[in-house]
Design a protein around this motif. Structure first.
Motif, PDB file in Angstrom:
ATOM      1  N   ASN A  88       0.798  -1.384   0.137  1.00  0.00           N
ATOM      2  CA  ASN A  88      -0.040   0.087  -0.054  1.00  0.00           C
ATOM      3  C   ASN A  88       0.960   1.191  -0.132  1.00  0.00           C
ATOM      4  O   ASN A  88       2.140   1.234   0.387  1.00  0.00           O
ATOM      5  CB  ASN A  88      -0.737  -0.015   1.154  1.00  0.00           C
ATOM      6  N   LEU A 118      -7.801   3.258   8.175  1.00  0.00           N
ATOM      7  CA  LEU A 118      -6.900   3.551   7.161  1.00  0.00           C
ATOM      8  C   LEU A 118      -5.666   2.704   6.681  1.00  0.00           C
ATOM      9  O   LEU A 118      -4.964   2.541   5.841  1.00  0.00           O
ATOM     10  CB  LEU A 118      -6.160   4.896   7.746  1.00  0.00           C
ATOM     11  N   GLU A 129      -5.697  -0.312   6.401  1.00  0.00           N
ATOM     12  CA  GLU A 129      -6.114  -1.301   5.326  1.00  0.00           C
ATOM     13  C   GLU A 129      -6.086  -0.822   3.985  1.00  0.00           C
ATOM     14  O   GLU A 129      -5.737  -1.664   2.968  1.00  0.00           O
ATOM     15  CB  GLU A 129      -7.570  -1.526   5.449  1.00  0.00           C
ATOM     16  N   TYR A 130      -5.568   0.422   3.768  1.00  0.00           N
ATOM     17  CA  TYR A 130      -5.150   1.125   2.651  1.00  0.00           C
ATOM     18  C   TYR A 130      -4.138   1.739   2.498  1.00  0.00           C
ATOM     19  O   TYR A 130      -3.661   2.184   1.251  1.00  0.00           O
ATOM     20  CB  TYR A 130      -6.535   2.131   2.267  1.00  0.00           C
ATOM     21  N   PHE A 131      -3.468   2.135   3.561  1.00  0.00           N
ATOM     22  CA  PHE A 131      -2.215   3.038   3.601  1.00  0.00           C
ATOM     23  C   PHE A 131      -1.493   2.162   4.799  1.00  0.00           C
ATOM     24  O   PHE A 131      -1.740   1.600   5.546  1.00  0.00           O
ATOM     25  CB  PHE A 131      -2.269   4.403   3.850  1.00  0.00           C
ATOM     26  N   LEU A 148     -11.742   8.644   6.224  1.00  0.00           N
ATOM     27  CA  LEU A 148     -11.423   7.455   5.629  1.00  0.00           C
ATOM     28  C   LEU A 148     -11.466   7.612   3.917  1.00  0.00           C
ATOM     29  O   LEU A 148     -10.786   7.279   3.235  1.00  0.00           O
ATOM     30  CB  LEU A 148     -11.775   6.298   6.231  1.00  0.00           C
ATOM     31  N   LEU A 149     -12.878   7.891   3.906  1.00  0.00           N
ATOM     32  CA  LEU A 149     -13.491   7.674   2.429  1.00  0.00           C
ATOM     33  C   LEU A 149     -12.707   8.690   1.600  1.00  0.00           C
ATOM     34  O   LEU A 149     -12.310   8.505   0.433  1.00  0.00           O
ATOM     35  CB  LEU A 149     -14.854   7.890   2.287  1.00  0.00           C
ATOM     36  N   VAL A 165      -9.038   7.412   0.745  1.00  0.00           N
ATOM     37  CA  VAL A 165      -9.126   6.225  -0.031  1.00  0.00           C
ATOM     38  C   VAL A 165      -9.541   6.815  -1.500  1.00  0.00           C
ATOM     39  O   VAL A 165      -9.028   6.288  -2.477  1.00  0.00           O
ATOM     40  CB  VAL A 165     -10.006   5.418   0.539  1.00  0.00           C
ATOM     41  N   GLN A 166     -10.580   7.545  -1.750  1.00  0.00           N
ATOM     42  CA  GLN A 166     -11.154   8.115  -2.927  1.00  0.00           C
ATOM     43  C   GLN A 166     -10.469   8.974  -3.634  1.00  0.00           C
ATOM     44  O   GLN A 166     -10.148   8.920  -4.965  1.00  0.00           O
ATOM     45  CB  GLN A 166     -12.645   8.305  -2.893  1.00  0.00           C
ATOM     46  N   ARG A 203      -5.389   8.378  -2.308  1.00  0.00           N
ATOM     47  CA  ARG A 203      -4.901   6.924  -2.477  1.00  0.00           C
ATOM     48  C   ARG A 203      -4.849   6.890  -4.141  1.00  0.00           C
ATOM     49  O   ARG A 203      -3.492   6.353  -4.613  1.00  0.00           O
ATOM     50  CB  ARG A 203      -5.516   5.875  -2.019  1.00  0.00           C
TER      51      ARG A 203
END
Length: 377
Positions: A85, A110, A112-114, A364-365, A368-369, A372
């Motif tokens: 990530n 966070l 989970e994505y970074f 978070l969104l 991610v959106q 990321r």
């Protein structure tokens, strides 16, 4: 400290501390940490949080280590579910108010994505304890903090085999991070300012005006009397510590630090249950804060990014609608004028200064959106 005890506790602690280099309206870190009964009271919950927070995924990372930055040891905390990530380097506020011992309250989704990298800046938290303070005070200059951030970014890139990082600053940390992005844009995919400081004097004015207006609306005679005693603020008078205390005390009581709350006890008390901090580390938060504030005050008051007309990398600003600790109005005005490869302002309508805790879902969104993808190109 309970919210309804704010005024009594404010009077007790204001002579000692400022928060986010503005005001710390209370100091429950030391009050609780020095009470062994309270520490024991939280031991069970801390054990559960430690177990729940453990990274078990095969390609995950969870490690703490000391990095040497600018000749000092600074503690680094790295967590993520997948090493592949993108990495976020998070620069905390204060000064000397580390976010690592609070991160357990908001950071887990966070991860989970970074891969999230926090660090305790020089003279902050665990880093305060890691160094001999004899000559440390002389190094507390914004330029040195900026170079520390750059050094850490380079080390993290090498250690985790990353081309670039996502850089995020919060409050005081936005001063360091924004300067780091301007100085070394090659290190970062994107800059995210959270509670951005564009101009300290403008922030003081906006915060004061909100506090006085709200005090009048509430017919709060004590607040009106205190605020009018320093009016016009900042005006042409020196911005002294005493004037800052009055100017920031009331806006924060009226929700300028945490929206709709007179004081965010959940934030101040969170280090007591941190998996990363023990009792002496919690004590060191206050120690580092007191050690640092007076030494950086003059440089902080001179901060001004209004002259920055072009930004070299994509920039997003996360702005709390009710933030009167680092008011969003100057940030919004700056963002509308600056030229950048990509820019976006994101308003957190139900947040003040702690949007990662006040609106964690949107936080978070948005990362991610909107952020990321910029690090995956």
């Amino acid at each position: 400290m309970q919210p309804n005890h704010l005024r009594a506790n404010t009077c007790q602690h204001l002579p000692q501390l400022l928060l986010f280099l503005a005001i710390i309206l209370a100091s429950p870190f030391a009050a609780h940490a020095q009470n062994n009964d309270v520490t024991d009271k939280y031991a069970g919950g801390k054990k559960l949080i430690t177990g729940l927070s453990k990274i078990l995924s095969p390609n995950g990372v969870q490690e703490n280590f000391e990095a040497t930055l600018g000749g000092t040891k600074q503690w680094v905390f790295v967590r993520g579910q997948d090493r592949n990530n993108p990495v976020i380097l998070f620069v905390h506020g204060g000064p000397a108010s580390p976010m690592a011992p609070v991160a357990w309250t908001w950071q887990r989704p966070l991860e989970e994505y970074f891969t999230m990298v926090q660090y305790d800046q020089r003279a902050s938290g665990k880093s305060f304890l890691a160094n001999d303070t004899t000559n440390l005070g002389a190094t507390l200059h914004i330029d040195r903090y900026v170079d520390d951030c750059i050094e850490l970014a380079e080390q993290i890139r090498q250690k985790y085999h990353k081309k670039k990082l996502v850089l995020m600053g919060h409050s005081w940390g936005t001063i360091i991070a924004m300067r780091a992005a301007l100085k070394r844009p090659d290190l970062f995919y994107v800059y995210v300012g959270t509670g951005q400081n564009i101009n300290t004097v403008d922030n003081e004015r906006v915060s004061f005006e909100f506090g006085l207006k709200e005090a009048m609306r509430r017919k709060d005679t004590l607040a009106i009397r205190e605020l009018q005693s320093i009016a016009p603020y900042p005006g042409n008078q020196p911005i002294t510590r005493e004037r800052i205390i009055i100017a920031r005390k009331w806006p924060q009581e009226y929700g300028g630090l945490a929206a709709y709350r007179p004081v965010p006890a959940y934030f101040f008390n969170a280090p007591l249950m941190s998996p990363e901090y023990d009792k002496k580390d919690v004590d060191a938060i206050d120690q580092g804060n007191i050690f640092t504030l007076g030494r950086v005050m003059d440089e902080f008051l001179a901060v001004d990014f209004k002259h920055v007309k072009e930004f070299p990398i994509p920039v997003l600003m996360f702005m709390g609608r009710h933030d009167y600790t680092t008011p969003s109005e100057p940030t919004d005005a700056w963002l509308k004028k600056v030229k950048a490869p990509y820019k976006k302002g994101v308003w957190f309508e139900n947040s003040s200064h702690l949007m990662m805790m006040e609106e964690p879902g949107k936080f978070l969104l948005t990362l991610v959106q909107d952020v990321r993808p910029l690090a995956l190109k």
